[in-house]
Design a protein around this motif. Sequence first.
Motif, PDB file in Angstrom:
ATOM      1  N   ARG A 473       0.821  -1.206   0.000  1.00 41.76           N
ATOM      2  CA  ARG A 473       0.000   0.000   0.000  1.00 41.76           C
ATOM      3  C   ARG A 473       0.856   1.256   0.000  1.00 41.76           C
ATOM      4  O   ARG A 473       0.502   2.271  -0.634  1.00 41.76           O
ATOM      5  N   LEU A 474       1.998   1.220   0.681  1.00 45.02           N
ATOM      6  CA  LEU A 474       2.882   2.380   0.679  1.00 45.02           C
ATOM      7  C   LEU A 474       3.393   2.674  -0.729  1.00 45.02           C
ATOM      8  O   LEU A 474       3.551   3.843  -1.107  1.00 45.02           O
ATOM      9  N   VAL A 475       3.659   1.625  -1.505  1.00 43.14           N
ATOM     10  CA  VAL A 475       4.116   1.829  -2.880  1.00 43.14           C
ATOM     11  C   VAL A 475       3.043   2.549  -3.687  1.00 43.14           C
ATOM     12  O   VAL A 475       3.312   3.527  -4.398  1.00 43.14           O
ATOM     13  N   ARG A 476       1.811   2.077  -3.589  1.00 46.15           N
ATOM     14  CA  ARG A 476       0.721   2.696  -4.370  1.00 46.15           C
ATOM     15  C   ARG A 476       0.446   4.113  -3.874  1.00 46.15           C
ATOM     16  O   ARG A 476       0.189   5.017  -4.682  1.00 46.15           O
ATOM     17  N   TRP A 477       0.477   4.326  -2.582  1.00 41.64           N
ATOM     18  CA  TRP A 477       0.274   5.685  -2.059  1.00 41.64           C
ATOM     19  C   TRP A 477       1.387   6.613  -2.536  1.00 41.64           C
ATOM     20  O   TRP A 477       1.141   7.780  -2.875  1.00 41.64           O
ATOM     21  N   THR A 478       2.605   6.109  -2.565  1.00 39.35           N
ATOM     22  CA  THR A 478       3.727   6.939  -3.001  1.00 39.35           C
ATOM     23  C   THR A 478       3.544   7.395  -4.439  1.00 39.35           C
ATOM     24  O   THR A 478       3.736   8.579  -4.765  1.00 39.35           O
ATOM     25  N   LEU A 479       3.178   6.484  -5.317  1.00 41.27           N
ATOM     26  CA  LEU A 479       2.984   6.842  -6.719  1.00 41.27           C
ATOM     27  C   LEU A 479       1.855   7.873  -6.876  1.00 41.27           C
ATOM     28  O   LEU A 479       1.974   8.825  -7.649  1.00 41.27           O
ATOM     29  N   SER A 480       0.772   7.691  -6.124  1.00 50.32           N
ATOM     30  CA  SER A 480      -0.353   8.620  -6.209  1.00 50.32           C
ATOM     31  C   SER A 480       0.005   9.986  -5.616  1.00 50.32           C
ATOM     32  O   SER A 480      -0.277  11.032  -6.203  1.00 50.32           O
ATOM     33  N   GLU A 481       0.617   9.988  -4.448  1.00 50.39           N
ATOM     34  CA  GLU A 481       0.949  11.247  -3.783  1.00 50.39           C
ATOM     35  C   GLU A 481       2.027  12.022  -4.533  1.00 50.39           C
ATOM     36  O   GLU A 481       1.989  13.261  -4.577  1.00 50.39           O
ATOM     37  N   ALA A 482       2.984  11.307  -5.134  1.00 51.34           N
ATOM     38  CA  ALA A 482       4.017  11.992  -5.906  1.00 51.34           C
ATOM     39  C   ALA A 482       3.405  12.725  -7.098  1.00 51.34           C
ATOM     40  O   ALA A 482       3.828  13.832  -7.443  1.00 51.34           O
ATOM     41  N   GLU A 483       2.389  12.107  -7.718  1.00 50.03           N
ATOM     42  CA  GLU A 483       1.717  12.759  -8.837  1.00 50.03           C
ATOM     43  C   GLU A 483       0.918  13.962  -8.351  1.00 50.03           C
ATOM     44  O   GLU A 483       0.933  15.037  -8.970  1.00 50.03           O
ATOM     45  N   THR A 484       0.218  13.810  -7.235  1.00 50.36           N
ATOM     46  CA  THR A 484      -0.587  14.906  -6.695  1.00 50.36           C
ATOM     47  C   THR A 484       0.274  16.090  -6.281  1.00 50.36           C
ATOM     48  O   THR A 484      -0.098  17.246  -6.484  1.00 50.36           O
ATOM     49  N   LEU A 485       1.422  15.791  -5.738  1.00 48.78           N
ATOM     50  CA  LEU A 485       2.301  16.850  -5.237  1.00 48.78           C
ATOM     51  C   LEU A 485       3.122  17.499  -6.339  1.00 48.78           C
ATOM     52  O   LEU A 485       3.671  18.583  -6.149  1.00 48.78           O
ATOM     53  N   GLY A 486       3.213  16.857  -7.494  1.00 52.70           N
ATOM     54  CA  GLY A 486       3.995  17.431  -8.584  1.00 52.70           C
ATOM     55  C   GLY A 486       5.428  16.956  -8.616  1.00 52.70           C
ATOM     56  O   GLY A 486       6.255  17.551  -9.309  1.00 52.70           O
ATOM     57  N   VAL A 487       5.745  15.885  -7.881  1.00 54.67           N
ATOM     58  CA  VAL A 487       7.078  15.291  -7.987  1.00 54.67           C
ATOM     59  C   VAL A 487       7.189  14.524  -9.302  1.00 54.67           C
ATOM     60  O   VAL A 487       8.247  14.489  -9.934  1.00 54.67           O
ATOM     61  N   THR A 488       6.085  13.920  -9.712  1.00 59.96           N
ATOM     62  CA  THR A 488       6.023  13.244 -11.004  1.00 59.96           C
ATOM     63  C   THR A 488       4.967  13.916 -11.871  1.00 59.96           C
ATOM     64  O   THR A 488       4.073  14.604 -11.369  1.00 59.96           O
ATOM     65  N   GLY A 489       5.071  13.691 -13.150  1.00 58.09           N
ATOM     66  CA  GLY A 489       4.082  14.193 -14.104  1.00 58.09           C
ATOM     67  C   GLY A 489       3.747  13.088 -15.084  1.00 58.09           C
ATOM     68  O   GLY A 489       4.649  12.506 -15.701  1.00 58.09           O
ATOM     69  N   ARG A 490       2.472  12.744 -15.176  1.00 59.25           N
ATOM     70  CA  ARG A 490       2.019  11.640 -16.020  1.00 59.25           C
ATOM     71  C   ARG A 490       2.721  10.332 -15.676  1.00 59.25           C
ATOM     72  O   ARG A 490       3.026   9.518 -16.537  1.00 59.25           O
ATOM     73  N   GLY A 491       3.026  10.173 -14.404  1.00 63.07           N
ATOM     74  CA  GLY A 491       3.627   8.939 -13.925  1.00 63.07           C
ATOM     75  C   GLY A 491       5.132   8.876 -14.040  1.00 63.07           C
ATOM     76  O   GLY A 491       5.741   7.931 -13.530  1.00 63.07           O
ATOM     77  N   ALA A 492       5.768   9.839 -14.676  1.00 64.17           N
ATOM     78  CA  ALA A 492       7.224   9.847 -14.841  1.00 64.17           C
ATOM     79  C   ALA A 492       7.846  10.875 -13.906  1.00 64.17           C
ATOM     80  O   ALA A 492       7.241  11.904 -13.595  1.00 64.17           O
ATOM     81  N   LEU A 493       9.051  10.597 -13.469  1.00 67.43           N
ATOM     82  CA  LEU A 493       9.733  11.515 -12.554  1.00 67.43           C
ATOM     83  C   LEU A 493      10.137  12.777 -13.293  1.00 67.43           C
ATOM     84  O   LEU A 493      10.726  12.730 -14.372  1.00 67.43           O
ATOM     85  N   SER A 494       9.811  13.921 -12.701  1.00 69.75           N
ATOM     86  CA  SER A 494      10.133  15.212 -13.312  1.00 69.75           C
ATOM     87  C   SER A 494      11.582  15.586 -13.031  1.00 69.75           C
ATOM     88  O   SER A 494      12.266  14.963 -12.211  1.00 69.75           O
ATOM     89  N   ALA A 495      12.045  16.612 -13.701  1.00 69.10           N
ATOM     90  CA  ALA A 495      13.421  17.073 -13.484  1.00 69.10           C
ATOM     91  C   ALA A 495      13.598  17.581 -12.063  1.00 69.10           C
ATOM     92  O   ALA A 495      14.598  17.284 -11.404  1.00 69.10           O
ATOM     93  N   HIS A 496      12.621  18.358 -11.561  1.00 69.98           N
ATOM     94  CA  HIS A 496      12.753  18.849 -10.188  1.00 69.98           C
ATOM     95  C   HIS A 496      12.554  17.726  -9.179  1.00 69.98           C
ATOM     96  O   HIS A 496      13.121  17.758  -8.081  1.00 69.98           O
ATOM     97  N   GLY A 497      11.752  16.693  -9.525  1.00 65.30           N
ATOM     98  CA  GLY A 497      11.633  15.533  -8.654  1.00 65.30           C
ATOM     99  C   GLY A 497      12.933  14.758  -8.592  1.00 65.30           C
ATOM    100  O   GLY A 497      13.334  14.261  -7.531  1.00 65.30           O
ATOM    101  N   ARG A 498      13.622  14.659  -9.729  1.00 60.84           N
ATOM    102  CA  ARG A 498      14.919  13.988  -9.759  1.00 60.84           C
ATOM    103  C   ARG A 498      15.931  14.742  -8.901  1.00 60.84           C
ATOM    104  O   ARG A 498      16.724  14.138  -8.180  1.00 60.84           O
TER     105      ARG A 498
END
Length: 857
Positions: A473-498
């Motif tokens: 569940r932590l894995v799925r929450w991480t993927l969802s929260e990262a997208e919501t927060l803007g760490v990822t975009g369309r499921g891929a890691l962004s430059a600022h997330g990197r």
Amino acid sequence: MSTADHPAPRSLAEALRARDDHSLAALLRSRPDLITPVPTDLTQLATRAGTRASVVRALERLDRFTLQAAEALAVAADPASYAELLGLMGGDDGDPAVTAALPGAVAGLREQALVWGGDDRLRLVRTARELLAPSPQHPSPTGLGPTVQEVTAGMSPGRIQEIVGTAGLASTHDAVSAAAALTALFTDRARMDALLGRAPADSLDVLDRLVWGPPYGQVTADPAARLRWLLDRGLLLPTAPGTVVLPREVSLHLRAGRAHRAPEPVPPVVEPAGTHTPAVVDSTAAGQAYTALATVEELLKDWDEGGPAVLRAGGLSVRDLKRTAVALDASEPMAAFWVELAYAAGLLASDGEADERYAATPAYDEWLEQPPAERWARLAEAWLLATRTAGVVGGRDAKERPLSALGPGLDRSAAPEVRHRVLTLLAGLPEGTAPHADVVLARLRWERPLRARGGAVARTAETGSEDDDLRSRLVRWTLSEAETLGVTGRGALSAHGRALLGAPGPRAADAHGPAGPGGRLPFPHHRTARPEPLSAAEQTVAAAAAARLLTPLLPEPLDHVLLQADLTAVAPGPLRRPLADTLGVLADVESKGGATVYRFTPGSVRRALDAGRTASDLHAFLATHSRTPVPQPLAYLIDDVARRHGHLRVGAASAYVRCDDDALLNEIIADKRAAALRLRRLAPTVLAAEADPATLLEGLRAMGYAPAAESAEGDVLIARAHAHRTPPRTAPEPVPEGPPVPDPTLLTAAIRAIRAGDLASTAPRKVSAGDTAPPVGGELPRTGSAETLATMQAAVLTGEAVWIGYVNAEGAASQRVIAPVRVEGGFVTAYDHTADEVRTYPLHRITGVAELADEQQ
């Protein structure tokens, strides 16, 4: 380690003693619990490394293939050769991938002190063998059962001889040799093939059902013929009345020598689910980051004058969480996420007053003054490091108590590690690549299989407790929260997330294993390819780098709006703070999105007038900040409300209304809607009310009037928003999962202390006339005070080192090797080889002294 150069170690302590400092540092870094507190010597380090709690923790950090190697050693002979282990892992036919990966797995087990000895005598530490070896209560993960020797230990000698004879073996003189003869038969491939070749087909079906486990079965008092044939030849052996087991040697023959049905030497490949251009990913993530900032601001603005009350047990009530979700136009789980995020960043807390409520902290005001990218970096950093997990809100704890947002019991120590590892996997993919969530989950399950099953002790994983599925569940929450927060975009890691992760660029090799799909590199890199989380200082630098990358992607705040004839204003982007704050008072937000629509109403204009603005102020404000002319309807609305604003005055009588226009007061008294206010005329221009001033104000405004409150002196009261703040609060500290990884300075000091303590505990000394043998390891030397003083004085003259026992002021005993320099006043000053420095010791705290053997001088 070459046995030709070094004698084979006889214990784990000796194996550790043969390591260099770099290898010891690797052990203490991978198992930080061993250094808390620092062991006095290598014997104590070895003892601590074999304790159940420490071994369980170490086993839970193994990847699937390394764990499979440990499980194979647990069912192998003790000690076992590397060739025997390779046979158990690869089977009779061998497996090139297993052959390539096994050296790294064994090296990993050695590094973590779970295995010791040379390749000809591999030994799994006793505690790990007990945890992983098969037993009736805890079957082995391999599915193998006990050996023939173990099962026949309690069997009658006559029955064993019957089995030996039926199997075609010569009778023996005792049960031990009979069990050895059966073992030799079952481990001989050719003879076993011949024996099974004579077996009935239905008997072979029974073996097929048991071969991969569980190896236990039930039989009646009068077994069927197919079972009887197996029992008579020892292919099934009784363990208890009505229970039989397939011996380990028979299982391994049927499995072609493999301990596991499916060895997994290579981690699952993180396959891409979709690919986008990096620019699209970064812009999408930046949009989400801007929305995240707006949402957190909206949340805390809603709680600006004091938020919901704190429950007696702590946290938000279900009702308050629902209200917050409605205010944020979000689901309740998402509202819990935003609330917890603001709390983790130190932007909100409880005020600690008698009527305790949640409110923004002083840090929130400082946060508002920062540039948007820096504000986002603070939120993202707090999310990455927080152990509080919003996803469990709404569930129940171990005592069936509900878990509420901002309440106790939300810390999950594994959360930061899982977030970091998920983002690291995304960073290892080519830029713009988004993975499947199920593939990421499979990869993490390979890396930590025991935790995915609920821990090393609960290997059968039958309870279905929260921990069994928490990491998934932590894995799925991480993927969802990262997208919501803007760490990822369309499921891929962004430059600022990197950049936030501290990853300078994509590393595609990590997602496929460092050597590509199916490739392996020597230990330790190929085992996990898991960069450790950044230190606090490094994380701060990474967050600043992420903010710099995000800055050009965020929309520039605007200083204007577009006024429209329908009494609305359109903000085509984010507004500068003074403009946004003033417009938020003058108008109501009607819709949000890429553009925000504000609507002007009599109530909103009156709110601005109540805040101290005049009609001319409002006209000037709109003319300055509008790119379109001020529409006539809006100008009329402001003038109309301003003309009537304050014409009526409400004060405390308990409340009164006064107005110079007695006709207007007559109109109010005649209005049926005023009945609830219970008004009565005191004078031609004054009405009295039984309601309090606030209720009277709201009642008259609901009737369509625009009264103004006044003070006892008759001055108009300006109603300004009261920003309620908590006292200064610190953000909640993450709850660590275990002891922190020691830094290089601590490692260096600890290894030096352990080496010195080991030297003191193992240094041979001369046997004095009264001694029959040197003291055993760990025993302090014992001498009288006169003998201690004389030996010290002699050592000063000769310059020789001596061995002492010492008890400090806290009562902790230790052994030390010192070279005395001066003895006077009840103290001895000496160079302490244990601490590598000059120290002074009180003579009365020295338990005894002994000279070192000549070879130690």
